[in-house]
Each structure stands twice: as C-alpha cells, then as structure tokens.
Design a protein around this motif. Structure first.
Motif, mmCIF file in Angstrom:
data_model
loop_
_atom_site.group_PDB
_atom_site.id
_atom_site.type_symbol
_atom_site.label_atom_id
_atom_site.label_comp_id
_atom_site.label_asym_id
_atom_site.label_seq_id
_atom_site.Cartn_x
_atom_site.Cartn_y
_atom_site.Cartn_z
ATOM 1 N N GLU A 215 -0.825 17.360 -2.185
ATOM 2 C CA GLU A 215 0.115 18.468 -2.119
ATOM 3 C C GLU A 215 1.557 18.016 -2.277
ATOM 4 N N GLY A 216 2.365 18.930 -2.763
ATOM 5 C CA GLY A 216 3.803 18.820 -2.709
ATOM 6 C C GLY A 216 4.444 17.739 -3.551
ATOM 7 N N LYS A 217 5.506 17.182 -2.992
ATOM 8 C CA LYS A 217 6.367 16.244 -3.701
ATOM 9 C C LYS A 217 5.625 14.974 -4.120
ATOM 10 N N LYS A 218 4.692 14.521 -3.331
ATOM 11 C CA LYS A 218 3.936 13.312 -3.672
ATOM 12 C C LYS A 218 3.184 13.504 -4.987
ATOM 13 N N ARG A 219 2.515 14.621 -5.122
ATOM 14 C CA ARG A 219 1.795 14.928 -6.368
ATOM 15 C C ARG A 219 2.766 15.015 -7.529
ATOM 16 N N ASP A 220 3.900 15.694 -7.324
ATOM 17 C CA ASP A 220 4.886 15.853 -8.389
ATOM 18 C C ASP A 220 5.411 14.499 -8.860
ATOM 19 N N ILE A 221 5.687 13.604 -7.943
ATOM 20 C CA ILE A 221 6.187 12.277 -8.310
ATOM 21 C C ILE A 221 5.142 11.519 -9.107
ATOM 22 N N LEU A 222 3.895 11.529 -8.648
ATOM 23 C CA LEU A 222 2.838 10.822 -9.374
ATOM 24 C C LEU A 222 2.639 11.397 -10.777
ATOM 25 N N LEU A 223 2.653 12.707 -10.892
ATOM 26 C CA LEU A 223 2.508 13.330 -12.210
ATOM 27 C C LEU A 223 3.682 12.968 -13.120
ATOM 28 N N ASP B 49 0.860 -1.183 0.000
ATOM 29 C CA ASP B 49 0.000 0.000 0.000
ATOM 30 C C ASP B 49 0.897 1.233 0.000
ATOM 31 N N PHE B 50 1.118 1.793 -1.192
ATOM 32 C CA PHE B 50 1.997 2.949 -1.299
ATOM 33 C C PHE B 50 1.370 4.225 -0.748
ATOM 34 N N ASN B 51 0.085 4.214 -0.397
ATOM 35 C CA ASN B 51 -0.478 5.360 0.318
ATOM 36 C C ASN B 51 0.157 5.439 1.707
ATOM 37 N N ILE B 52 0.518 4.293 2.253
ATOM 38 C CA ILE B 52 1.171 4.234 3.566
ATOM 39 C C ILE B 52 2.684 4.233 3.409
ATOM 40 N N ALA B 53 3.200 3.481 2.442
ATOM 41 C CA ALA B 53 4.643 3.302 2.258
ATOM 42 C C ALA B 53 5.184 4.155 1.116
ATOM 43 N N PHE B 54 4.692 5.378 0.961
ATOM 44 C CA PHE B 54 5.120 6.220 -0.155
ATOM 45 C C PHE B 54 6.569 6.664 -0.025
ATOM 46 N N GLU B 55 7.103 6.645 1.159
ATOM 47 C CA GLU B 55 8.493 7.062 1.380
ATOM 48 C C GLU B 55 9.451 6.258 0.502
ATOM 49 N N GLU B 56 9.122 4.999 0.252
ATOM 50 C CA GLU B 56 9.961 4.164 -0.604
ATOM 51 C C GLU B 56 9.997 4.706 -2.036
#
Length: 103
Positions: free
Chosen positions: A83-91, A25-32
């Motif tokens: 918001e932020g870096k998470k959105r940028d990575i997904l985009l 679940d990358f919603n929880i483990a997105f740090e990886e």
C-alpha cells in the motif's frame, strides 16, 4: 549498471545478492529509500512465479544508492498488495530503470 532479470527462487536470489554486497534489508530499512528515492536504482530484479498458484509470486530487488554506494534488497510478494508510498516508490524505480535499459 544494467538491470538484470533472473527467474529463480527468492532464496537463491537473496543468496546471490548478498554475495555481491547487497546486505541491507530494505524491507526493514525502507525509510532510507523513502527519504531519498531519487538516489536509488534497481540493479537486479529477480522474479519468481509458482508453477500453478499466483500467490506464489515474489520479486527480489537488488537496490543501490548512487550517491553513497549502499546496497540492499527488498522482497515483495504481489506488488499490488503493497500500500501507499512504498508501492509508488517501487513502481517508479521499476519504470525508471526499464526506461534506462531501453537507451
């Protein structure tokens, strides 16, 4: 692997992806993903839009790491609300794989 787009409910998408081994679940483990974004790609992309309300929109990503084989899912509602870096990575992952599919 070519990115596939399916238009089903998020629940069906998550079940199908889990059956294919997408168990993290990358919603929880997105740090990886955050620490190694260049190693990840979107394999499957499920979009769901409610019949009348844009608030019902959701996207389920089947994401894999090309260097170690780890596979998981990330679920997002309206991507513009992340918001932020998470959105940028997904985009960036979406753009990378849209460009890859055009080849």
């Amino acid at each position: 692997m070519e990115t596939k787009h399916h238009y089903e409910t998020a629940d069906v998408a998550l079940t199908k992806l889990q059956e294919m081994g997408y168990t993290i679940d990358f919603n929880i483990a997105f740090e990886e993903i955050f620490s190694q974004a260049e190693n990840y790609q979107i394999d499957y992309l499920y979009r769901y839009e409610g019949p009348s309300n844009p608030d019902d929109e959701s996207t389920v990503y089947g994401i894999s790491n090309q260097s170690n084989g780890k596979k998981g899912v990330f679920v997002a509602g309206n991507l513009s609300l992340i918001e932020g870096k998470k959105r940028d990575i997904l985009l960036n992952l979406e753009m990378k794989h849209k460009n890859r599919d055009k080849r």
